[in-house]
Design a protein around this motif. Structure first.
Motif, PDB file in Angstrom:
ATOM      1  N   ALA A 136       0.822  -1.202  -0.047  1.00 61.60           N
ATOM      2  CA  ALA A 136      -0.002  -0.050  -0.064  1.00 61.60           C
ATOM      3  C   ALA A 136       0.842   1.232   0.082  1.00 61.60           C
ATOM      4  CB  ALA A 136      -0.984  -0.032   1.315  1.00 61.60           C
ATOM      5  N   ALA A 137       1.874   1.153   0.644  1.00 64.72           N
ATOM      6  CA  ALA A 137       2.732   2.453   0.917  1.00 64.72           C
ATOM      7  C   ALA A 137       3.448   2.824  -0.462  1.00 64.72           C
ATOM      8  CB  ALA A 137       3.903   2.286   2.099  1.00 64.72           C
ATOM      9  N   LYS A 138       3.863   1.490  -1.251  1.00 62.61           N
ATOM     10  CA  LYS A 138       4.362   1.843  -2.548  1.00 62.61           C
ATOM     11  C   LYS A 138       3.592   2.606  -3.422  1.00 62.61           C
ATOM     12  CE  LYS A 138       7.285  -2.139  -2.723  1.00 62.61           C
ATOM     13  NZ  LYS A 138       7.349  -3.626  -3.166  1.00 62.61           N
ATOM     14  N   ARG A 139       2.303   2.442  -3.331  1.00 67.08           N
ATOM     15  CA  ARG A 139       1.171   3.152  -3.958  1.00 67.08           C
ATOM     16  C   ARG A 139       0.513   4.400  -3.296  1.00 67.08           C
ATOM     17  NH1 ARG A 139       1.717  -2.180  -4.578  1.00 67.08           N
ATOM     18  NH2 ARG A 139       1.579  -3.074  -6.571  1.00 67.08           N
ATOM     19  N   GLY A 140       1.109   4.766  -2.256  1.00 62.43           N
ATOM     20  CA  GLY A 140       0.632   5.856  -1.685  1.00 62.43           C
ATOM     21  C   GLY A 140      -1.010   5.716  -1.085  1.00 62.43           C
ATOM     22  N   MET A 141      -1.082   4.530  -0.653  1.00 65.52           N
ATOM     23  CA  MET A 141      -2.483   4.136  -0.123  1.00 65.52           C
ATOM     24  C   MET A 141      -2.581   3.786   1.332  1.00 65.52           C
ATOM     25  SD  MET A 141      -3.553   1.877  -3.506  1.00 65.52           S
ATOM     26  CE  MET A 141      -5.199   1.875  -3.271  1.00 65.52           C
ATOM     27  N   SER A 142      -3.537   3.789   1.782  1.00 66.48           N
ATOM     28  CA  SER A 142      -3.701   3.193   2.974  1.00 66.48           C
ATOM     29  C   SER A 142      -3.943   1.584   2.742  1.00 66.48           C
ATOM     30  CB  SER A 142      -5.049   3.601   3.585  1.00 66.48           C
ATOM     31  OG  SER A 142      -6.119   3.217   3.094  1.00 66.48           O
ATOM     32  N   VAL A 143      -3.758   0.964   3.853  1.00 60.58           N
ATOM     33  CA  VAL A 143      -3.919  -0.703   3.739  1.00 60.58           C
ATOM     34  C   VAL A 143      -5.345  -0.985   3.330  1.00 60.58           C
ATOM     35  CG1 VAL A 143      -3.913  -2.909   5.119  1.00 60.58           C
ATOM     36  CG2 VAL A 143      -1.917  -1.071   5.370  1.00 60.58           C
ATOM     37  N   GLN A 144      -6.219  -0.293   4.062  1.00 60.93           N
ATOM     38  CA  GLN A 144      -7.778  -0.644   3.730  1.00 60.93           C
ATOM     39  C   GLN A 144      -8.023  -0.157   2.125  1.00 60.93           C
ATOM     40  OE1 GLN A 144     -10.443   1.852   6.017  1.00 60.93           O
ATOM     41  NE2 GLN A 144     -12.246   1.522   4.587  1.00 60.93           N
ATOM     42  N   ASP A 145      -7.630   0.966   1.699  1.00 62.81           N
ATOM     43  CA  ASP A 145      -7.879   1.179   0.403  1.00 62.81           C
ATOM     44  C   ASP A 145      -6.922   0.079  -0.646  1.00 62.81           C
ATOM     45  OD1 ASP A 145      -9.485   3.379   0.865  1.00 62.81           O
ATOM     46  OD2 ASP A 145      -7.775   4.951   0.675  1.00 62.81           O
ATOM     47  N   TYR A 146      -5.934  -0.203  -0.269  1.00 60.17           N
ATOM     48  CA  TYR A 146      -4.922  -1.131  -1.085  1.00 60.17           C
ATOM     49  C   TYR A 146      -6.076  -2.367  -1.090  1.00 60.17           C
ATOM     50  CZ  TYR A 146      -1.766  -4.440  -2.649  1.00 60.17           C
ATOM     51  OH  TYR A 146      -1.049  -5.531  -3.280  1.00 60.17           O
ATOM     52  N   VAL A 147      -6.684  -3.121   0.147  1.00 60.82           N
ATOM     53  CA  VAL A 147      -7.139  -4.402   0.075  1.00 60.82           C
ATOM     54  C   VAL A 147      -8.657  -4.330  -0.616  1.00 60.82           C
ATOM     55  CG1 VAL A 147      -8.407  -5.870   1.741  1.00 60.82           C
ATOM     56  CG2 VAL A 147      -6.037  -5.034   2.304  1.00 60.82           C
ATOM     57  N   VAL A 148      -9.167  -3.156  -0.573  1.00 62.42           N
ATOM     58  CA  VAL A 148     -10.523  -2.843  -1.167  1.00 62.42           C
ATOM     59  C   VAL A 148     -10.108  -2.959  -2.631  1.00 62.42           C
ATOM     60  CG1 VAL A 148     -12.411  -1.370  -1.914  1.00 62.42           C
ATOM     61  CG2 VAL A 148     -11.602  -1.774   0.689  1.00 62.42           C
ATOM     62  N   ARG A 149      -9.078  -2.291  -3.095  1.00 62.36           N
ATOM     63  CA  ARG A 149      -8.750  -2.075  -4.693  1.00 62.36           C
ATOM     64  C   ARG A 149      -8.467  -3.511  -5.288  1.00 62.36           C
ATOM     65  NH1 ARG A 149      -3.744   0.211  -7.779  1.00 62.36           N
ATOM     66  NH2 ARG A 149      -2.901  -1.385  -6.794  1.00 62.36           N
ATOM     67  N   THR A 150      -7.624  -4.398  -4.359  1.00 63.59           N
ATOM     68  CA  THR A 150      -7.263  -5.774  -4.687  1.00 63.59           C
ATOM     69  C   THR A 150      -8.667  -6.473  -4.867  1.00 63.59           C
ATOM     70  OG1 THR A 150      -5.126  -5.396  -3.712  1.00 63.59           O
ATOM     71  CG2 THR A 150      -5.856  -7.451  -4.139  1.00 63.59           C
ATOM     72  N   LEU A 151      -9.632  -6.495  -3.739  1.00 65.24           N
ATOM     73  CA  LEU A 151     -10.419  -7.357  -4.086  1.00 65.24           C
ATOM     74  C   LEU A 151     -11.334  -6.982  -5.333  1.00 65.24           C
ATOM     75  CD1 LEU A 151     -11.634  -7.306  -0.309  1.00 65.24           C
ATOM     76  CD2 LEU A 151     -10.638  -9.357  -1.566  1.00 65.24           C
ATOM     77  N   VAL A 152     -11.561  -5.687  -5.384  1.00 65.89           N
ATOM     78  CA  VAL A 152     -12.377  -5.225  -6.579  1.00 65.89           C
ATOM     79  C   VAL A 152     -11.844  -5.684  -7.935  1.00 65.89           C
ATOM     80  CG1 VAL A 152     -13.023  -3.084  -7.897  1.00 65.89           C
ATOM     81  CG2 VAL A 152     -13.483  -3.072  -5.522  1.00 65.89           C
ATOM     82  N   ARG A 153     -10.481  -5.633  -8.109  1.00 66.14           N
ATOM     83  CA  ARG A 153      -9.632  -6.025  -9.243  1.00 66.14           C
ATOM     84  C   ARG A 153      -9.980  -7.492  -9.454  1.00 66.14           C
ATOM     85  NH1 ARG A 153      -4.201  -4.839  -8.168  1.00 66.14           N
ATOM     86  NH2 ARG A 153      -4.158  -6.913  -7.387  1.00 66.14           N
ATOM     87  N   ASP A 154      -9.663  -8.350  -8.542  1.00 65.00           N
ATOM     88  CA  ASP A 154      -9.886  -9.742  -8.507  1.00 65.00           C
ATOM     89  C   ASP A 154     -11.398 -10.266  -8.657  1.00 65.00           C
ATOM     90  OD1 ASP A 154      -7.356 -10.326  -7.927  1.00 65.00           O
ATOM     91  OD2 ASP A 154      -7.456 -10.508  -5.937  1.00 65.00           O
ATOM     92  N   ASP A 155     -12.402  -9.358  -8.413  1.00 70.02           N
ATOM     93  CA  ASP A 155     -13.451  -9.693  -8.534  1.00 70.02           C
ATOM     94  C   ASP A 155     -13.925  -9.382 -10.060  1.00 70.02           C
ATOM     95  OD1 ASP A 155     -16.446 -10.385  -7.941  1.00 70.02           O
ATOM     96  OD2 ASP A 155     -16.826  -8.009  -8.329  1.00 70.02           O
ATOM     97  N   PHE A 156     -13.297  -8.345 -10.645  1.00 65.75           N
ATOM     98  CA  PHE A 156     -13.654  -8.152 -12.203  1.00 65.75           C
ATOM     99  C   PHE A 156     -12.961  -9.139 -13.043  1.00 65.75           C
ATOM    100  CE2 PHE A 156     -11.705  -6.392 -15.792  1.00 65.75           C
ATOM    101  CZ  PHE A 156     -12.704  -6.005 -16.689  1.00 65.75           C
ATOM    102  N   ASP A 157     -11.667  -9.736 -12.314  1.00 67.91           N
ATOM    103  CA  ASP A 157     -11.049 -10.413 -13.322  1.00 67.91           C
ATOM    104  C   ASP A 157     -11.795 -12.106 -13.370  1.00 67.91           C
ATOM    105  OD1 ASP A 157      -8.964  -8.767 -13.608  1.00 67.91           O
ATOM    106  OD2 ASP A 157      -7.572  -9.763 -12.308  1.00 67.91           O
ATOM    107  N   GLU A 158     -12.391 -12.142 -12.183  1.00 70.32           N
ATOM    108  CA  GLU A 158     -13.133 -13.395 -12.242  1.00 70.32           C
ATOM    109  C   GLU A 158     -14.272 -13.225 -12.994  1.00 70.32           C
ATOM    110  OE1 GLU A 158     -15.560 -15.758  -8.817  1.00 70.32           O
ATOM    111  OE2 GLU A 158     -13.671 -15.068  -8.150  1.00 70.32           O
TER     112      GLU A 158
END
Length: 74
Positions: free
Chosen positions: A22-44
């Protein structure tokens, strides 16, 4: 859109890794996890749509109707 709370219990090593990503992307852990879940859901959902399209067209599918093997997710 309504939001709901999701509570997760993670070990300290995983939390440290998430924090680093998250820090590498300038994000909070919460935002990083949510973005990852959304991306994985879209991929699926995209993968499912491709499979349904392939089943619909079957062997008679024109070459442009299905993505090349390199674009498919396994």
């Amino acid at each position: 859109m309504t939001s709901t709370v999701l509570s997760l219990r993670v070990d300290s090593e995983l939390l440290d890794r998430l924090h680093g990503h998250a820090a590498k992307r300038g994000m909070s852990v919460q935002d990083y996890v949510v973005r990852t879940l959304v991306r994985d859901d879209f991929d699926e959902r995209f993968h499912t749509a491709v499979e349904e399209t392939e089943r619909f067209y079957g062997a008679d599918a024109p070459p442009h109707a299905t993505p090349p093997p390199s674009a498919r997710r396994t």
